[in-house]
Scaffold this active site. Structure first.
Site, PDB file in Angstrom:
ATOM      1  N   ASP A   1       0.709  -1.613   0.114  1.00 28.04           N
ATOM      2  CA  ASP A   1       0.062   0.146   0.274  1.00 28.04           C
ATOM      3  C   ASP A   1       0.451   1.431  -0.553  1.00 28.04           C
ATOM      4  O   ASP A   1       0.442   2.728  -0.670  1.00 28.04           O
ATOM      5  CB  ASP A   1      -0.852  -0.222   1.117  1.00 28.04           C
ATOM      6  CG  ASP A   1      -1.693  -1.261   1.644  1.00 28.04           C
ATOM      7  OD1 ASP A   1      -2.357  -1.657   0.329  1.00 28.04           O
ATOM      8  OD2 ASP A   1      -2.558  -1.131   1.979  1.00 28.04           O
TER       9      ASP A   1
ATOM     10  N   SER B   1     -37.055  -2.831 -13.819  1.00 29.29           N
ATOM     11  CA  SER B   1     -36.578  -3.908 -12.628  1.00 29.29           C
ATOM     12  C   SER B   1     -36.668  -5.469 -13.002  1.00 29.29           C
ATOM     13  O   SER B   1     -37.767  -5.116 -14.405  1.00 29.29           O
ATOM     14  CB  SER B   1     -37.583  -3.316 -11.287  1.00 29.29           C
ATOM     15  OG  SER B   1     -38.381  -3.528 -12.013  1.00 29.29           O
ATOM     16  N   LEU B   2     -37.035  -6.292 -12.008  1.00 27.54           N
ATOM     17  CA  LEU B   2     -37.415  -7.492 -11.934  1.00 27.54           C
ATOM     18  C   LEU B   2     -38.551  -7.950 -11.889  1.00 27.54           C
ATOM     19  O   LEU B   2     -38.779  -7.493 -10.453  1.00 27.54           O
ATOM     20  CB  LEU B   2     -36.168  -8.586 -11.759  1.00 27.54           C
ATOM     21  CG  LEU B   2     -34.427  -8.032 -12.189  1.00 27.54           C
ATOM     22  CD1 LEU B   2     -34.057  -9.280 -11.546  1.00 27.54           C
ATOM     23  CD2 LEU B   2     -35.076  -9.241 -14.048  1.00 27.54           C
TER      24      LEU B   2
ATOM     25  N   LYS C   1     -28.540 -12.136  -6.790  1.00 23.61           N
ATOM     26  CA  LYS C   1     -28.973 -10.426  -6.219  1.00 23.61           C
ATOM     27  C   LYS C   1     -28.810  -9.961  -5.426  1.00 23.61           C
ATOM     28  O   LYS C   1     -28.950 -10.029  -4.709  1.00 23.61           O
ATOM     29  CB  LYS C   1     -31.247 -11.271  -6.531  1.00 23.61           C
ATOM     30  CG  LYS C   1     -31.701  -9.886  -6.842  1.00 23.61           C
ATOM     31  CD  LYS C   1     -32.903 -10.170  -6.634  1.00 23.61           C
ATOM     32  CE  LYS C   1     -33.868  -8.694  -6.554  1.00 23.61           C
ATOM     33  NZ  LYS C   1     -33.821  -6.988  -5.623  1.00 23.61           N
TER      34      LYS C   1
ATOM     35  N   ARG D   1     -29.712   5.153 -11.562  1.00 26.25           N
ATOM     36  CA  ARG D   1     -31.650   4.635 -12.049  1.00 26.25           C
ATOM     37  C   ARG D   1     -32.579   5.296 -12.040  1.00 26.25           C
ATOM     38  O   ARG D   1     -33.697   5.086 -12.505  1.00 26.25           O
ATOM     39  CB  ARG D   1     -32.256   3.247 -11.247  1.00 26.25           C
ATOM     40  CG  ARG D   1     -33.185   2.507 -11.587  1.00 26.25           C
ATOM     41  CD  ARG D   1     -33.904   1.209 -11.116  1.00 26.25           C
ATOM     42  NE  ARG D   1     -35.211   0.982 -12.124  1.00 26.25           N
ATOM     43  CZ  ARG D   1     -36.320   1.419 -11.286  1.00 26.25           C
ATOM     44  NH1 ARG D   1     -36.189   1.907 -11.041  1.00 26.25           N
ATOM     45  NH2 ARG D   1     -37.361   0.743 -12.230  1.00 26.25           N
TER      46      ARG D   1
ATOM     47  N   GLU E   1     -24.633  -3.166  -9.461  1.00 20.00           N
ATOM     48  CA  GLU E   1     -25.717  -2.778  -9.263  1.00 20.00           C
ATOM     49  C   GLU E   1     -23.909  -2.446  -7.998  1.00 20.00           C
ATOM     50  O   GLU E   1     -22.814  -2.350  -7.519  1.00 20.00           O
ATOM     51  CB  GLU E   1     -25.694  -4.046  -7.813  1.00 20.00           C
ATOM     52  CG  GLU E   1     -26.946  -4.042  -7.477  1.00 20.00           C
ATOM     53  CD  GLU E   1     -27.999  -3.411  -7.520  1.00 20.00           C
ATOM     54  OE1 GLU E   1     -28.403  -3.006  -8.519  1.00 20.00           O
ATOM     55  OE2 GLU E   1     -28.892  -3.855  -5.918  1.00 20.00           O
TER      56      GLU E   1
ATOM     57  N   LYS F   1     -31.753 -15.886 -15.067  1.00 19.64           N
ATOM     58  CA  LYS F   1     -31.940 -14.990 -17.016  1.00 19.64           C
ATOM     59  C   LYS F   1     -31.804 -16.225 -17.264  1.00 19.64           C
ATOM     60  O   LYS F   1     -30.757 -17.406 -17.972  1.00 19.64           O
ATOM     61  CB  LYS F   1     -30.502 -14.188 -17.070  1.00 19.64           C
ATOM     62  CG  LYS F   1     -30.839 -12.924 -15.680  1.00 19.64           C
ATOM     63  CD  LYS F   1     -29.564 -13.018 -15.925  1.00 19.64           C
ATOM     64  CE  LYS F   1     -29.970 -10.766 -14.813  1.00 19.64           C
ATOM     65  NZ  LYS F   1     -28.645 -10.581 -14.025  1.00 19.64           N
TER      66      LYS F   1
ATOM     67  N   CYS G   1     -44.955   7.367  33.051  1.00 18.61           N
ATOM     68  CA  CYS G   1     -44.109   7.507  31.801  1.00 18.61           C
ATOM     69  C   CYS G   1     -42.849   7.097  32.790  1.00 18.61           C
ATOM     70  O   CYS G   1     -42.913   7.459  34.690  1.00 18.61           O
ATOM     71  CB  CYS G   1     -44.260   8.623  32.310  1.00 18.61           C
ATOM     72  SG  CYS G   1     -42.050   9.227  31.814  1.00 18.61           S
TER      73      CYS G   1
ATOM     74  N   CYS H   1     -45.449  11.377  26.519  1.00 18.41           N
ATOM     75  CA  CYS H   1     -44.916  11.573  28.411  1.00 18.41           C
ATOM     76  C   CYS H   1     -45.609  13.078  27.578  1.00 18.41           C
ATOM     77  O   CYS H   1     -45.005  13.438  27.128  1.00 18.41           O
ATOM     78  CB  CYS H   1     -44.243  10.767  29.130  1.00 18.41           C
ATOM     79  SG  CYS H   1     -44.070  12.648  30.043  1.00 18.41           S
TER      80      CYS H   1
HETATM   81  S1  IVH Z   1     -30.155  -7.542 -13.842  1.00 16.82           S
HETATM   82  C1  IVH Z   1     -34.441  -5.370 -15.871  1.00 16.82           C
HETATM   83  N1  IVH Z   1     -28.644  -8.931 -12.114  1.00 16.82           N
HETATM   84  O1  IVH Z   1     -32.936  -6.109  -8.736  1.00 16.82           O
HETATM   85  C2  IVH Z   1     -33.714  -4.882 -14.602  1.00 16.82           C
HETATM   86  N2  IVH Z   1     -30.293  -7.235 -11.383  1.00 16.82           N
HETATM   87  O2  IVH Z   1     -35.497  -5.517  -9.981  1.00 16.82           O
HETATM   88  C3  IVH Z   1     -32.794  -5.868 -14.704  1.00 16.82           C
HETATM   89  N3  IVH Z   1     -30.447  -6.099  -9.394  1.00 16.82           N
HETATM   90  O3  IVH Z   1     -33.035  -3.037 -10.847  1.00 16.82           O
HETATM   91  C4  IVH Z   1     -31.904  -6.630 -13.690  1.00 16.82           C
HETATM   92  N4  IVH Z   1     -29.207  -8.044  -8.787  1.00 16.82           N
HETATM   93  O4  IVH Z   1     -31.024  -2.976  -9.628  1.00 16.82           O
HETATM   94  C5  IVH Z   1     -29.869  -7.819 -12.174  1.00 16.82           C
HETATM   95  N5  IVH Z   1     -27.760 -10.225 -10.761  1.00 16.82           N
HETATM   96  C6  IVH Z   1     -28.073  -9.099 -10.590  1.00 16.82           C
HETATM   97  C7  IVH Z   1     -28.930  -8.098  -9.780  1.00 16.82           C
HETATM   98  C8  IVH Z   1     -30.344  -6.917 -10.464  1.00 16.82           C
HETATM   99  C9  IVH Z   1     -29.017  -7.177  -8.251  1.00 16.82           C
HETATM  100  C10 IVH Z   1     -30.895  -5.420  -8.502  1.00 16.82           C
HETATM  101  C11 IVH Z   1     -31.220  -4.364  -9.901  1.00 16.82           C
HETATM  102  C12 IVH Z   1     -32.932  -4.292 -10.377  1.00 16.82           C
HETATM  103  C13 IVH Z   1     -32.869  -5.193  -9.293  1.00 16.82           C
HETATM  104  C14 IVH Z   1     -34.603  -6.112  -9.668  1.00 16.82           C
END
Ligand code: IVH
Length: 669
Positions: free
Chosen positions: A33, A82-83, A115, A136, A171, A285, A403, A421
């Site tokens: 370091d 989002s998912l 996730k 986002r 993320e 996925k 109290c 109180c």
């Molecule tokens: S894929 C269309 N992969 O979870 C969104 N999301 O609601 C594609 N997240 O907004 C997201 N880990 O912020 C994806 N391995 C991961 C993730 C991830 C966390 C978050 C992301 C997203 C929310 C899903």
């Protein structure tokens, strides 16, 4: 050694970037370091001597840049969706069936990913150089926080392959140990703790000062790329590419069958507390990018992926007692005292019971075996009781009507479900008020922590806030663990606190709903405590960012201030605290007074920050997006959608010349 500064800067930058990657991404440093810091200092010195040679991807950029006053709003090239979320295995089967039905006769394979419980961020790379980072936001547009993103070591300033134009999403997160350390620091300085690592990551990313962001130890996992001319055909290849480019990706696994997904889910559900960061589930996925594209999107999420979430962490233990905690505004909250039990990496001995109604509804009794859960909050909560384990002699809990601190009567505010109180002299309330008064964002009185406060109240040395300023060195020196030197230091700190500006004093008084931001707004708008106490609901409501609910509540609680009159009088006249804004703080009346302005496009004479600072000095306010609350748009060159929106809403528009004319009028240009 190369003597040409340009070459030396380039060589040092490359060398430091490589060590940065080895340290933060590969976790395999090859220099100490100290050696790293020495090289960095050399580069900093060279850049200072030759500012024109400073490169946008210089490792010195990681240390932080200049603070900004507002983040520009940026529209995402494609919305950040989002998912689809679920906690149930059946939903995963249904997802798989829908996917296969939409892709008849095709083999479908999945990628399993963790996730990460953080906040999403989009990174834009041009010619492999990080040029922009955007949160986002609402999914359509977010805040541009590039300077903050640059401080995150696992975000490459330059990709490790040349000539790439792409957007990368992922993320931002904080590791659990960094989160714990941050909260410990905040507790020591009297700042409120963050509820969880996700909130602390989000809060850190929005700090206006990148130097502070750099100290927060944020990290980044990438999970998505969209590259011009990208030749990947599978998501698993994208993850590998991201790794090659110098990013870290979440733990992942290719799964040919759903059974593999479930096995991995069970594994991580059982072991997640051992991970250094928090995950709230897994993501499944479809691996093939062509299949992903054909599956398409709903309005909110891709049809090719889903989040399979973990249930909240839970534990069972005995409820030993119920304590009542008295807050600084007199609100009394019940707290469960538990037989200590391990939960999600810490030992839990106390949990929230919310309020009297909640205890009644769940029929929670002392001696019960209770179920506790760690959700998104700092303190775990009691979510239920196991009646089968209830002792035979158990009796229902009756909420005390006295109290615990001052023994005064407790009253119930049914609408708010809060027990209070109402005795302003209650020692417990006084202790909380003093702790708040002394805290870092309030009067910032070093040395006046909870232990000292407790003794001051117990010994009767302080009966109200104003007594603090009459303390003598002899009395203080006689307190436990307080020598004459610390006593003198505390008196000096009290003396220094008299210089705190009015908005801090207003916040420090601990009026309900008046947090640090509201205090600043009110101080600017009304100028003095007298003017504030004399304000009507309408005047309060007309104040920027004070909504009708807060306005009404403030209006109701301000008349209670005269009850504190004696204290306020002493604070103002004897201790000489600041009860009004200083002359130079008060904005002169101008064209901009009380107007909300948005600055867009490029101004040739001012940076946006400079223009915003001038508007604020002249009593106006600036925000980043145009809405029906906007009074004024300052439109520089290349003003785009904000100008169109302002025109559509009939908002007054000033071009740069007209803006400067108004500044001249006000005598600041
Ligand atoms: S894929 C269309 N992969 O979870 C969104 N999301 O609601 C594609 N997240 O907004 C997201 N880990 O912020 C994806 N391995 C991961 C993730 C991830 C966390 C978050 C992301 C997203 C929310 C899903």
């Amino acid at each position: 050694m190369t003597q040409d500064p340009a070459q030396r800067i380039a060589a040092l930058s490359a060398e430091l970037s490589e060590h940065f990657h080895r340290y933060h991404v590969l976790a395999a440093p090859t220099i100490s370091d100290q050696e790293f810091d020495r090289l960095l200092a050399q580069l900093q010195a060279l850049e200072e001597a030759h500012p024109a040679l400073k490169r946008p991807d210089s490792p010195t950029q990681r240390v932080g840049g200049t603070p900004t006053s507002d983040f520009p709003t940026v529209r995402h090239a494609q919305p950040m969706l989002s998912l689809d979320n679920s906690y149930s295995r059946q939903d995963v089967f249904d997802f798989d069936r829908r996917v296969r039905q939409s892709l008849p006769d095709e083999a479908v394979e999945y990628v399993f990913e963790l996730k990460i419980d953080g906040v999403a961020l989009s990174l834009l790379y041009q010619d492999s150089l990080l040029v922009r980072a955007v949160t986002r936001g609402d999914g359509v547009q977010g805040d541009e926080i590039t300077a903050n993103a640059r401080t995150i070591p696992t975000i490459p300033l330059r990709l490790r392959q040349p000539g790439i134009n792409c957007e990368i999403r992922g993320e931002v997160y904080m590791e659990s140990c960094d989160f714990a350390q941050l909260n410990a620091q905040r507790a020591a300085t009297g700042e409120p703790p963050f509820a969880n690592p996700r909130n602390s990551a989000a809060g850190s990313l929005k700090l206006q000062n990148p130097n502070l962001v750099a100290k927060r130890n944020l990290r980044f996992f990438a999970y998505w790329i969209h590259a011009e001319g990208g030749d990947q055909t599978r998501h698993s290849e994208c993850l590998a590419t991201l790794g090659d480019w110098g990013l870290t990706v979440p733990e992942n696994k290719h799964c040919a069958a759903l059974a593999d997904v479930f096995a991995l889910y069970d594994h991580y559900a059982a072991t997640r507390s051992a991970l250094p960061y928090e995950i709230d589930g897994v993501v499944i996925k479809v691996d093939s990018l062509s299949q992903q594209e054909r599956l398409g999107y709903t309005a909110k999420s891709p049809r090719s992926a889903m989040a399979y979430k973990f249930p909240a962490y839970q534990a069972r233990t005995r409820l030993l007692d119920i304590h009542l905690q008295v807050g600084r505004t007199g609100a009394v909250t019940p707290v469960a005292v538990l037989k200590p039990v391990p939960l999600a990496g810490s030992t839990i001995a106390r949990a929230s019971l919310h309020n009297a109604d909640e205890i009644g509804r769940k029929d929670i009794r002392i001696g019960d075996t209770v179920l506790i859960e760690k959700g998104g909050d700092v303190i775990p909560k009691v979510v239920g009781v196991d009646p089968s384990e209830r002792p035979d002699d158990s009796v229902g809990y009756s909420f005390p009507d006295q109290c615990p601190s001052c023994k005064g009567p407790l009253t119930r505010d049914a609408e708010e479900a809060v027990t209070r109180c109402d005795n302003p002299a209650c020692p417990a309330q006084l202790r909380r008020r003093l702790e708040h008064f002394a805290s870092r964002n309030a009067m910032d009185i070093e040395g006046l922590g909870p232990a000292v406060v407790e003794q001051l109240v117990e010994k009767g040395l302080v009966k109200d806030l104003s007594d603090l300023y009459e303390l003598k060195v002899e009395a203080l020196g006689a307190l436990e663990r307080m020598g004459e030197k610390s006593a003198q230091n505390l008196l000096d700190a009290l003396d220094r606190s008299k210089e705190q500006p009015f908005d801090r004093v207003l916040f420090a008084l601990g009026i309900r709903h008046v947090g640090a931001t509201v205090a600043r707004t009110l101080a600017q708008a009304f100028g003095s405590l007298d003017a504030l106490c004399a304000a009507s609901v309408k005047e309060l409501e007309a104040t920027h960012e004070i909504g009708p609910t807060i306005a009404r509540s403030l209006y109701a609680s301000l008349p209670a201030l005269p009850a504190l009159d004696r204290v306020l009088y002493k604070l103002e006249n004897k201790a000489a605290l600041q009860f009004e804004i200083e002359a130079e703080e008060a904005a002169p009346a101008s064209y901009f007074s009380s107007k909300t302005a948005v600055i867009t496009g490029t101004l040739s004479n001012y940076s946006r920050d400079e223009a915003a600072a001038l508007i604020e000095r002249l009593g106006g306010k600036t925000t980043s997006s145009v809405s029906n609350k906007t009074d004024l748009l300052i439109a520089g060159e290349k003003a785009g959608s904000k100008l169109a929106k302002a025109q559509a809403l009939g908002v007054a528009v000033l071009d740069e010349a007209a803006f400067i004319a108004q500044l001249k009028e006000a005598g600041v240009a």
